[in-house]
Write an enzyme that holds these catalytic residues in place. Structure first.
Site, PDB file in Angstrom:
ATOM      1  N   ASP A  88     -29.960  62.153 102.868  1.00 48.87           N
ATOM      2  CA  ASP A  88     -30.061  62.300 101.417  1.00 48.87           C
ATOM      3  C   ASP A  88     -31.482  62.546 100.939  1.00 48.87           C
ATOM      4  O   ASP A  88     -31.752  62.485  99.733  1.00 48.87           O
ATOM      5  CB  ASP A  88     -29.480  61.063 100.733  1.00 48.87           C
ATOM      6  CG  ASP A  88     -27.965  61.024 100.836  1.00 48.87           C
ATOM      7  OD1 ASP A  88     -27.341  62.073 100.646  1.00 48.87           O
ATOM      8  OD2 ASP A  88     -27.408  59.945 101.119  1.00 48.87           O
ATOM      9  N   ASP A 155     -21.414  65.642 101.671  1.00 43.72           N
ATOM     10  CA  ASP A 155     -22.509  65.422 100.732  1.00 43.72           C
ATOM     11  C   ASP A 155     -23.780  66.178 101.125  1.00 43.72           C
ATOM     12  O   ASP A 155     -24.569  66.601 100.273  1.00 43.72           O
ATOM     13  CB  ASP A 155     -22.847  63.928 100.654  1.00 43.72           C
ATOM     14  CG  ASP A 155     -21.633  63.018 100.561  1.00 43.72           C
ATOM     15  OD1 ASP A 155     -20.606  63.321 101.192  1.00 43.72           O
ATOM     16  OD2 ASP A 155     -21.730  61.982  99.880  1.00 43.72           O
TER      17      ASP A 155
END
Length: 375
Positions: A88, A155
């Site tokens: 991330d 993601d």
């Protein structure tokens, strides 16, 4: 006109809550639509910064800039502590450090973003052609380490923007090569033939051989978790905008068509499109916001009737959020959207979510013709 009024309410909400939120970073909403805040290194740590930078772009008000820049120590902490870093990094540094560099020309912000891009690059698994999602290390929880090793997730497609940006900044080919490789692996294994998607895909950690698609947050392994579908739709539209690769555009179109089919007449997606009607089906406003923003990107890449088709769907999703989830007219709420589903199987439903709020703001801006973002 309604979207413009809503965007003005969003900016006003960000200004009004600045003294209350201070230097903290929202994580999830709690009772009374008040925020609970992130621990250091949380993957959602940048979404409030992203909103502040967009508000600064819209208004020129230095209070928004100063509030975003004052969070820099939180991002320096991530660079200095390897155990909090994962895939991330793109979310975190695109919406904070890249934004800072683009809006102010701050050289330290650029350096931090490039350092983060290098760390994201190092997570690439050559044997399988993907960026490792979570960290498969440590001796405390061996089951967790075994579960995450060799795993990519939907993601991560959003995090490739940091690598494409780093390639544009430096001309270092590795950034582009790795981003393209991960996107291609996502296209092959996360996106099914019918345009629906897996949340995660598992590879043999040693050989890179593809093993199976699974879910982590969805209803079941073969289901279509709506936020995963949203990440991929927005992500592939974004990858096409960054590269011009026609394959990414085709994948975004397939994901959009499946989303349109799965939504039916609904205007806010349920948390997983495969949940039977006789079971609880909480909404996920964050998925709707991400989908809407992604559809505007897709529509901008096309012409004629197809562009209008995706823009209409983007408008319908955005209007659904305004009709059913909008908190900007609720005086005491600290966030922007209700009815976010953070992790249904963990009991985290019907909450404000900072990523839902960020993409809601992005979708409103895209609906009004804004084209300058930090991806």
């Amino acid at each position: 006109m309604e979207h413009q009024k809503a965007l003005e309410r969003v900016v006003a909400r960000l200004a009004d809550t600045m003294p209350t939120i201070g230097l903290r970073n929202p994580k999830i909403g709690g009772e009374g639509d008040r925020w609970h805040f992130c621990n250091p290194g949380d993957w959602v740590i940048s979404f409030h910064s992203g909103q502040l930078w967009l508000a600064y772009q819209l208004t020129g008000d230095v209070a928004f800039r100063n509030a975003a820049q004052a969070r820099r120590p939180d991002f320096r902490y991530i660079l200095e502590h390897r155990k909090v870093r994962d895939h991330d990094l793109g979310f975190q540094f695109s919406l904070h450090s890249v934004a800072d560099w683009q809006m102010t020309g701050d050289r330290e912000a650029r350096a931090m973003a490039l350092e983060a891009a290098g760390l994201l690059l190092a997570r690439f698994r050559e044997e399988g052609g993907y960026i490792q999602a979570w960290n498969p290390t440590g001796t405390v929880d061996r089951d967790r380490a075994a579960y995450v090793n060799g795993r990519m997730i939907a993601d991560c497609i959003q995090n490739l923007a940091l690598l494409y940006w780093a390639h544009r900044e430096t001309a270092i080919e590795d950034f582009r090569i790795v981003a393209d490789a991960h996107a291609e692996t996502s296209r092959r294994y996360l996106v099914r033939e019918d345009g629906t998607s897996f949340h995660t895909y598992l590879f043999d950690p040693a050989s890179g051989a593809p093993l199976k698609g699974q879910t982590h947050q969805g209803y079941r392994d073969g289901s279509c978790w709506s936020r995963g579908q949203a990440w991929l739709l927005h992500g592939f539209a974004q990858c096409h905008a960054a590269t011009g690769n026609a394959a990414y555009l085709e994948t975004a179109r397939a994901l959009a068509a499946a989303t349109e089919r799965l939504m039916g007449d609904a205007t806010v997606p349920v948390w997983d499109f495969s949940v039977p009607d006789n079971e609880p089906r909480p909404l996920d406003s964050s998925a709707g916001a991400i989908m809407s923003a992604g559809l505007y990107i897709l529509a901008a890449a096309l012409e004629g009737a197809e562009a209008q088709r995706w823009r209409r769907l983007a408008d319908r999703l955005l209007d659904g959020l305004l009709d059913q989830c909008d908190l900007t007219t609720v005086p005491d709420a600290q966030g922007l959207l209700a009815h976010g589903a953070a992790h249904v199987r963990a009991g985290q439903t019907d909450a404000m979510l900072p990523y839902g709020d960020y993409y809601f703001m992005e979708a409103l801006m895209r609906s009004l013709g804004h084209t300058r973002f930090f991806w």
